[in-house]
Design a protein around this motif. Structure first.
Motif, PDB file in Angstrom:
ATOM      1  N   VAL A 160       3.998  26.508  23.839  1.00  0.00           N
ATOM      2  CA  VAL A 160       3.371  25.182  23.754  1.00  0.00           C
ATOM      3  C   VAL A 160       3.611  24.615  22.358  1.00  0.00           C
ATOM      4  N   HIS A 161       4.017  23.354  22.286  1.00  0.00           N
ATOM      5  CA  HIS A 161       4.378  22.732  21.022  1.00  0.00           C
ATOM      6  C   HIS A 161       3.650  21.400  20.866  1.00  0.00           C
ATOM      7  N   HIS A 189       8.856  25.309  28.311  1.00  0.00           N
ATOM      8  CA  HIS A 189       8.281  24.848  27.050  1.00  0.00           C
ATOM      9  C   HIS A 189       7.444  23.613  27.355  1.00  0.00           C
ATOM     10  N   LEU A 190       6.224  23.599  26.865  1.00  0.00           N
ATOM     11  CA  LEU A 190       5.328  22.460  27.055  1.00  0.00           C
ATOM     12  C   LEU A 190       5.167  21.721  25.737  1.00  0.00           C
ATOM     13  N   PHE A 191       5.505  20.441  25.752  1.00  0.00           N
ATOM     14  CA  PHE A 191       5.345  19.578  24.576  1.00  0.00           C
ATOM     15  C   PHE A 191       4.174  18.637  24.854  1.00  0.00           C
ATOM     16  N   PHE A 226      -4.886  24.981  21.086  1.00  0.00           N
ATOM     17  CA  PHE A 226      -4.164  25.335  22.306  1.00  0.00           C
ATOM     18  C   PHE A 226      -2.691  25.581  22.003  1.00  0.00           C
ATOM     19  N   ALA A 227      -2.076  24.693  21.224  1.00  0.00           N
ATOM     20  CA  ALA A 227      -0.666  24.859  20.869  1.00  0.00           C
ATOM     21  C   ALA A 227      -0.455  26.108  20.012  1.00  0.00           C
ATOM     22  N   ASN A 228      -1.393  26.387  19.133  1.00  0.00           N
ATOM     23  CA  ASN A 228      -1.283  27.578  18.283  1.00  0.00           C
ATOM     24  C   ASN A 228      -1.461  28.866  19.074  1.00  0.00           C
ATOM     25  N   TYR A 257     -11.527  16.781  20.322  1.00  0.00           N
ATOM     26  CA  TYR A 257     -10.512  16.944  21.370  1.00  0.00           C
ATOM     27  C   TYR A 257      -9.155  17.277  20.745  1.00  0.00           C
ATOM     28  N   ASN A 258      -8.787  16.594  19.686  1.00  0.00           N
ATOM     29  CA  ASN A 258      -7.503  16.866  19.044  1.00  0.00           C
ATOM     30  C   ASN A 258      -7.472  18.254  18.408  1.00  0.00           C
ATOM     31  N   GLU A 259      -8.601  18.714  17.908  1.00  0.00           N
ATOM     32  CA  GLU A 259      -8.657  20.073  17.373  1.00  0.00           C
ATOM     33  C   GLU A 259      -8.449  21.101  18.482  1.00  0.00           C
TER      34      GLU A 259
END
Length: 318
Positions: free
Chosen positions: A254-255, A206-208, A247-249, A240-242
């Motif tokens: 990925v969380h 799991h990647l946080f 990426f998480a979605n 960048y935040n978008e």
């Protein structure tokens, strides 16, 4: 060559190539840093616990006895730059400091994963271009699970604060148009990270990933902190935040850890009672004097945010 431009180019070449010129640049850089640190020193730091309440009930019993590796990758935020000894968020995820909030007793990953091993690979000053080199090459056994915590991308944006022309490794000062061809590369590097982590942890991971905070509290007036103005900086940061959110979605393992939202109102406008993110209960500055990293209270808040997100995804459902 334009006769008006030639002397300027000649002067800049002399500045960079000669010892005297380098000394002049160093003096100006020192003056700018001193001015900046003087400004940031005026912000109220506060004291005591900071950040969200942790769901302590989730940490009362082990979650798994499986061999687990906590891998920390990315930049100085995950490396803990700006924290005092034992107070980086990665350190506090696994061991409480001596003066910790007693309400968080036993709220550590070591408590809930008794077979936990910690591997720290994050490097201060690194960009997203360094992520691949931080991921170990030798795979773990299939019975080992990975928990990866990561902050990366902020240095892509700020890096040398415009001391060199904007480029994909150091975007400070770039226009929105200049940044357009560079944005997809960041998404590619994030996806490559998932591929490499899958190879490292064949038993699953799991990647946080935390998004990127904004010390201007959403206003974009970085010049107020004594740094060069960057008109399109906030827009590029938002892009960048978008990409991090997308990426998480895109990947179920990925969380997103919303560091950006957590820190709003704790930057250079923390004392502004009219700011929409003003925190009357904690109107204090959570950043280190370099503006790039958290101070101890900021790291405390970030530790709590990671603990809650990790518990949400990995704690056994009651």
């Amino acid at each position: 060559m334009d006769t008006k431009v030639a002397p300027v180019i000649g002067l800049s070449r002399w500045l960079w190539r000669s010892a005297a010129g380098f000394a002049i640049i160093a003096v100006f850089a020192l003056l700018a840093l001193t001015t900046y640190q003087g400004l940031t020193a005026e912000y109220p730091q506060g004291s005591g616990p900071a950040g969200p309440t942790v769901e302590v009930a989730a940490f009362k019993a082990p979650w798994s006895t499986q061999k687990t590796v906590l891998l920390a990758i990315g930049d100085s935020v995950t490396a803990g730059y700006g924290s005092t000894r034992g107070h980086s968020y990665v350190e506090m995820l696994t061991k409480q400091p001596a003066n910790d909030d007693p309400a968080l007793n036993d709220c550590t990953l070591t408590k809930v994963f008794p077979a936990l091993t910690v591997v720290r690979k994050a490097i201060s000053g690194s960009t997203s271009f360094h992520l691949a080199s931080q991921i170990p090459k030798k795979p773990y056994d299939a019975d080992t699970r990975g928990i990866v915590v990561m902050t990366s991308g902020g240095n892509d944006l700020i890096h040398d604060y415009g001391r060199s022309p904007p480029n994909e490794h150091a975007m400070y000062g770039a226009t929105w148009e200049q940044a357009q061809p560079w944005l997809p590369g960041y998404a590619t590097r994030l996806n490559d990270t998932v591929t490499r982590l899958g190879q490292l942890f064949p038993g699953g991971f799991h990647l946080f990933i935390a998004n990127i905070y904004d010390p201007t509290d959403g206003i974009g007036d970085i010049a107020s902190a004594g740094l060069p103005a960057w008109p399109d900086g906030l827009k590029i940061l938002t892009a960048y935040n978008e990409l991090i959110t997308a990426f998480a979605n895109q990947h179920p393992q990925v969380h997103l850890v919303d560091m950006h939202g957590l820190f709003l109102g704790h930057g250079i406008h923390c004392s502004d009672t009219q700011h929409p993110k003003y925190h009357a209960d904690d109107p204090h500055y959570w950043y280190f004097r370099n503006l790039e990293d958290p101070n101890d209270r900021g790291y405390d808040a970030l530790r709590r945010l990671f603990l809650n997100q990790i518990a949400k995804e990995l704690a056994p459902k009651r």
